[in-house]
Design an enzyme around this catalytic site. Sequence first.
Site, PDB file in Angstrom:
ATOM      1  N   SER A   6       0.845  -1.199   0.000  1.00 39.99           N
ATOM      2  CA  SER A   6       0.000   0.000   0.000  1.00 39.99           C
ATOM      3  C   SER A   6       0.876   1.242   0.000  1.00 39.99           C
ATOM      4  O   SER A   6       1.757   1.397   0.850  1.00 39.99           O
ATOM      5  CB  SER A   6      -0.884  -0.002   1.252  1.00 39.99           C
ATOM      6  OG  SER A   6      -1.361   1.299   1.514  1.00 39.99           O
ATOM      7  N   HIS A  30      -1.293  -2.277  -3.796  1.00 39.68           N
ATOM      8  CA  HIS A  30      -2.578  -2.104  -3.115  1.00 39.68           C
ATOM      9  C   HIS A  30      -2.951  -0.625  -3.165  1.00 39.68           C
ATOM     10  O   HIS A  30      -2.260   0.216  -2.571  1.00 39.68           O
ATOM     11  CB  HIS A  30      -2.427  -2.598  -1.671  1.00 39.68           C
ATOM     12  CG  HIS A  30      -3.665  -2.535  -0.842  1.00 39.68           C
ATOM     13  ND1 HIS A  30      -4.597  -3.559  -0.818  1.00 39.68           N
ATOM     14  CD2 HIS A  30      -4.124  -1.604   0.018  1.00 39.68           C
ATOM     15  CE1 HIS A  30      -5.566  -3.252   0.023  1.00 39.68           C
ATOM     16  NE2 HIS A  30      -5.311  -2.060   0.542  1.00 39.68           N
ATOM     17  N   ASP A  32      -5.376   2.112  -2.007  1.00 40.33           N
ATOM     18  CA  ASP A  32      -6.418   2.479  -1.037  1.00 40.33           C
ATOM     19  C   ASP A  32      -7.104   3.746  -1.511  1.00 40.33           C
ATOM     20  O   ASP A  32      -6.488   4.815  -1.508  1.00 40.33           O
ATOM     21  CB  ASP A  32      -5.772   2.769   0.330  1.00 40.33           C
ATOM     22  CG  ASP A  32      -5.310   1.515   1.040  1.00 40.33           C
ATOM     23  OD1 ASP A  32      -6.135   0.618   1.245  1.00 40.33           O
ATOM     24  OD2 ASP A  32      -4.115   1.440   1.392  1.00 40.33           O
ATOM     25  N   MET A  34     -10.020   6.402  -0.817  1.00 40.44           N
ATOM     26  CA  MET A  34     -10.918   6.837   0.264  1.00 40.44           C
ATOM     27  C   MET A  34     -11.665   8.092  -0.171  1.00 40.44           C
ATOM     28  O   MET A  34     -11.041   9.042  -0.667  1.00 40.44           O
ATOM     29  CB  MET A  34     -10.098   7.127   1.518  1.00 40.44           C
ATOM     30  CG  MET A  34      -9.109   5.998   1.828  1.00 40.44           C
ATOM     31  SD  MET A  34      -8.354   6.085   3.459  1.00 40.44           S
ATOM     32  CE  MET A  34      -7.192   7.396   3.232  1.00 40.44           C
ATOM     33  N   HIS A  63      -8.536  -1.254  -3.182  1.00 40.13           N
ATOM     34  CA  HIS A  63      -9.348  -1.319  -1.949  1.00 40.13           C
ATOM     35  C   HIS A  63     -10.189  -0.047  -1.882  1.00 40.13           C
ATOM     36  O   HIS A  63      -9.671   1.027  -1.585  1.00 40.13           O
ATOM     37  CB  HIS A  63      -8.400  -1.438  -0.751  1.00 40.13           C
ATOM     38  CG  HIS A  63      -9.087  -1.458   0.577  1.00 40.13           C
ATOM     39  ND1 HIS A  63      -8.404  -1.348   1.768  1.00 40.13           N
ATOM     40  CD2 HIS A  63     -10.394  -1.592   0.923  1.00 40.13           C
ATOM     41  CE1 HIS A  63      -9.263  -1.400   2.771  1.00 40.13           C
ATOM     42  NE2 HIS A  63     -10.477  -1.542   2.288  1.00 40.13           N
ATOM     43  N   MET A  65     -12.548   2.295  -0.172  1.00 44.47           N
ATOM     44  CA  MET A  65     -13.174   2.706   1.093  1.00 44.47           C
ATOM     45  C   MET A  65     -14.087   3.871   0.740  1.00 44.47           C
ATOM     46  O   MET A  65     -13.810   5.038   1.039  1.00 44.47           O
ATOM     47  CB  MET A  65     -12.105   3.083   2.114  1.00 44.47           C
ATOM     48  CG  MET A  65     -11.393   1.857   2.664  1.00 44.47           C
ATOM     49  SD  MET A  65      -9.923   2.280   3.604  1.00 44.47           S
ATOM     50  CE  MET A  65      -8.724   2.323   2.307  1.00 44.47           C
ATOM     51  N   MET A 134      -9.944  -6.467   7.677  1.00 41.90           N
ATOM     52  CA  MET A 134      -9.277  -5.257   8.175  1.00 41.90           C
ATOM     53  C   MET A 134      -8.717  -5.529   9.573  1.00 41.90           C
ATOM     54  O   MET A 134      -9.459  -5.885  10.486  1.00 41.90           O
ATOM     55  CB  MET A 134     -10.254  -4.078   8.249  1.00 41.90           C
ATOM     56  CG  MET A 134     -10.673  -3.494   6.915  1.00 41.90           C
ATOM     57  SD  MET A 134      -9.331  -3.027   5.810  1.00 41.90           S
ATOM     58  CE  MET A 134      -8.440  -1.806   6.776  1.00 41.90           C
ATOM     59  N   ASP A 172      -5.247  -6.660   6.164  1.00 36.71           N
ATOM     60  CA  ASP A 172      -4.803  -5.302   5.854  1.00 36.71           C
ATOM     61  C   ASP A 172      -4.755  -4.421   7.097  1.00 36.71           C
ATOM     62  O   ASP A 172      -5.782  -4.142   7.712  1.00 36.71           O
ATOM     63  CB  ASP A 172      -5.783  -4.714   4.828  1.00 36.71           C
ATOM     64  CG  ASP A 172      -5.427  -3.314   4.361  1.00 36.71           C
ATOM     65  OD1 ASP A 172      -4.368  -2.801   4.740  1.00 36.71           O
ATOM     66  OD2 ASP A 172      -6.231  -2.745   3.600  1.00 36.71           O
TER      67      ASP A 172
HETATM   68  C1  DX5 Z   1      -6.110   1.424   5.967  1.00 33.05           C
HETATM   69  C2  DX5 Z   1      -5.663   0.895   4.615  1.00 33.05           C
HETATM   70  C3  DX5 Z   1      -4.425   0.064   4.646  1.00 33.05           C
HETATM   71  C4  DX5 Z   1      -3.200   0.781   5.159  1.00 33.05           C
HETATM   72  C5  DX5 Z   1      -2.091  -0.188   5.458  1.00 33.05           C
HETATM   73  O1  DX5 Z   1      -7.324   2.051   5.818  1.00 33.05           O
HETATM   74  O2  DX5 Z   1      -6.680   0.084   4.061  1.00 33.05           O
HETATM   75  O3  DX5 Z   1      -4.183  -0.522   3.375  1.00 33.05           O
HETATM   76  O4  DX5 Z   1      -2.729   1.725   4.247  1.00 33.05           O
HETATM   77  O5  DX5 Z   1      -1.060   0.576   5.987  1.00 33.05           O
HETATM   78  P1  DX5 Z   1      -0.212   0.110   7.262  1.00 33.05           P
HETATM   79  O6  DX5 Z   1       0.533  -1.115   6.830  1.00 33.05           O
HETATM   80  O7  DX5 Z   1       0.649   1.287   7.521  1.00 33.05           O
HETATM   81  O8  DX5 Z   1      -1.192  -0.181   8.359  1.00 33.05           O
HETATM   82 ZN    ZN Z   2      -6.221  -1.143   2.248  1.00 38.64          ZN
END
Ligand code: DX5
Ligand code: ZN
Length: 219
Positions: A6, A30, A32, A34, A63, A65, A134, A172
């Site tokens: 990520s 990955h 993310d 949001m 992913h 969100m 999660m 994750d």
């Molecule tokens: C959190 C994300 C994760 C996060 C992982 O909302 O979905 O993918 O970026 O990062 P670390 O490994 O720093 O927890």
């Molecule tokens: Zn994620």
Amino acid sequence: MQISVSYLTSFYSKEKTINLITKTTADYLHADLMDGLFVANKNFNINEIVPLLKETKIPLDIHLMVLDPIIYIPILKELKPEYITFHLEATKDIIKTIQVLKEAHIKVGLSLKPETEILELMPYLSFIDLVLVMSVEPGAGGQEFLPNTPERLKTLLNYREKYNLNFKIEVDGGINNNTISLIKEADIAVVGSYICKAKNYELQITKLKNIINDIDYLS
Ligand code: DX5
Ligand code: ZN
């Protein structure tokens, strides 16, 4: 176990971080995404993120969100991601969203927040390709691994075996050299800050893979 990196938490810009990840042996990138509605942070603009992710050669693991994930699929499918994962809590149209992803030939991932019961996944498990567990509250990188995760992973492994299902399990959040052994039975670990807040990304990946190899060797 495969490693999905990520780029969310890093010393550098998204562009530079993605570029550095692309040079490693990471199994997936990955992404993310949001929207500031499903989670408090907003970190993408669809017109900026699509050209950026189009460049990468590493298989994409997206992913979402976001609320109403279905609206993003027509544009994200241009990226030919291997997986798009959305949250069980984000839409009432779970079956419809699964269908739209399948029609786009994208593997379907379903995720759930740390306090949502694993049992709620049950109606969908035979239709999906991946469950994203999660291990932190979604919305930010760099948080601590939640201690209820191994038990949740075990529940899911039991369902998979009992009902003879094929979905992959990805975990994750908060995964590093101290916590990876707690999820050793997962198929994919998402790792952000442990890799992207270090100088040498590849070295961090190697350390994690060595820990997993040692566990496999001893068991
Ligand atoms: C959190 C994300 C994760 C996060 C992982 O909302 O979905 O993918 O970026 O990062 P670390 O490994 O720093 O927890
Ligand atoms: Zn994620």
